[in-house]
Design a protein around this motif. Structure first.
Motif, short mmCIF file in Angstrom:
data_model
loop_
_atom_site.label_atom_id
_atom_site.label_comp_id
_atom_site.label_asym_id
_atom_site.label_seq_id
_atom_site.Cartn_x
_atom_site.Cartn_y
_atom_site.Cartn_z
N THR A 1 0.77 -1.17 0.04
CA THR A 1 -0.04 0.00 -0.15
C THR A 1 0.75 1.22 0.02
OG1 THR A 1 -0.13 0.17 2.43
CG2 THR A 1 -1.75 -1.32 1.22
N VAL B 1 -0.90 7.25 -0.28
CA VAL B 1 -0.78 6.63 1.03
C VAL B 1 0.45 6.84 1.79
CG1 VAL B 1 -0.58 4.29 2.03
CG2 VAL B 1 -2.12 4.64 0.34
N TYR C 1 -4.07 -5.37 2.66
CA TYR C 1 -2.56 -4.98 2.55
C TYR C 1 -1.76 -6.29 2.67
CZ TYR C 1 -3.20 -5.30 7.56
OH TYR C 1 -3.50 -5.69 8.94
N ARG D 1 -1.93 -5.66 -6.73
CA ARG D 1 -1.97 -4.24 -6.55
C ARG D 1 -3.17 -3.45 -7.33
NH1 ARG D 1 3.16 -0.66 -8.98
NH2 ARG D 1 2.18 1.46 -8.35
N PHE E 1 -6.11 -3.73 -5.49
CA PHE E 1 -6.07 -2.62 -4.18
C PHE E 1 -6.37 -1.15 -4.90
CE2 PHE E 1 -4.03 0.57 -1.88
CZ PHE E 1 -4.61 0.31 -0.63
N HIS F 1 -9.95 -0.36 -3.03
CA HIS F 1 -9.52 0.17 -1.70
C HIS F 1 -8.70 1.40 -1.51
CE1 HIS F 1 -11.02 -3.76 -0.26
NE2 HIS F 1 -10.53 -4.40 -1.13
N LEU F 2 -7.98 1.69 -2.49
CA LEU F 2 -7.16 2.95 -2.23
C LEU F 2 -7.39 4.14 -1.75
CD1 LEU F 2 -4.27 4.03 -2.58
CD2 LEU F 2 -4.62 4.55 -5.16
N TYR G 1 -8.61 3.72 1.71
CA TYR G 1 -7.47 3.61 2.66
C TYR G 1 -6.56 4.72 2.74
CZ TYR G 1 -3.59 0.25 4.03
OH TYR G 1 -2.44 -0.01 4.94
N ALA H 1 -2.28 0.46 9.56
CA ALA H 1 -2.60 -0.65 8.61
C ALA H 1 -3.72 -1.65 9.12
CB ALA H 1 -1.32 -1.39 8.34
#
Length: 145
Positions: A12, A18, A47, A119, A122, A126-127, A130, A140
Motif C-alpha cells: 500500500t 498513502v 494489504y 496491486r 487494491f 480500496h485505495l 485506505y 494498517a
C-alpha cells in the motif's frame, strides 16, 4: 534517528497518496526491485506482507531522503506485524541502494496466505478509502476494507 534514509515499499505504501498520508511528506521515489523476497496477501486484509523466498523478485518503490520523523510514523503505521530491516535494492537503472524495508515478523508469518497481493485490485477497490483512513491517523491493522 537523526539522519535520512531510503525506504523500499512493496504494498500500500507504493502509492504516493498513502505514503504522503502516513509520513506527512511528499517524497521523491524510484522504481526498484529486491531479489529473494516475495509479497503475499495478509489473511483477511487488503494489504500485503513480504517474506524471504528463494528465487523470488519483489517489485516496489524506493522512497528517497526519508527523515527520522517520517520513519517513526512509518514504524507506528506498520505496527507489530512487521519488523524493519536494511536490504539492498536495485533501481530500474541497475544501481544498488541500501534501504529500509518492513517484513513480516517470523511470529506472524502464519497470517500470510499463499496468494500474491494484487496491486491493481487494491487500487481499484480500496485505495481511496485506505488513503483517507491513513490521513485520519489509522494504522494498517485498523483498516477493515
Amino acid at each position: 534517528m537523526s539522519g535520512r534514509t531510503s525506504v523500499f515499499t512493496y504494498g500500500t505504501l507504493m502509492f504516493p497518496e498513502v505514503m504522503q498520508a502516513v509520513t506527512g511528506r511528499s517524497l521523491a521515489s524510484l522504481p526498484a526491485t529486491l531479489a529473494g523476497y516475495a509479497c503475499r496477501t495478509v489473511r483477511g486484509a487488503v494489504y500485503p506482507g513480504a517474506i524471504e523466498e528463494d528465487g523470488a523478485l519483489l517489485d516496489g518503490v524506493l522512497w528517497l531522503d526519508v527523515d527520522g520523523a517520517a520513519l517513526a510514523r512509518l514504524d507506528r503505521f506498520e505496527g507489530e506485524l512487521y519488523e524493519r530491516r536494511v536490504v539492498t535494492v536495485l533501481a530500474r537503472d541497475g544501481a544498488p541502494h541500501p534501504a529500509q524495508i518492513y517484513l513480516v515478523r517470523a511470529a506472524y508469518r502464519d497470517q500470510l496466505s499463499a496468494e500474491p497481493w494484487d496491486r491493481e485490485r487494491f487500487a481499484r477497490e480500496h485505495l481511496r478509502a485506505y488513503a483517507e483512513r491513513c490521513r485520519a491517523g489509522f494504522v494498517a491493522a485498523e483498516y477493515e476494507g
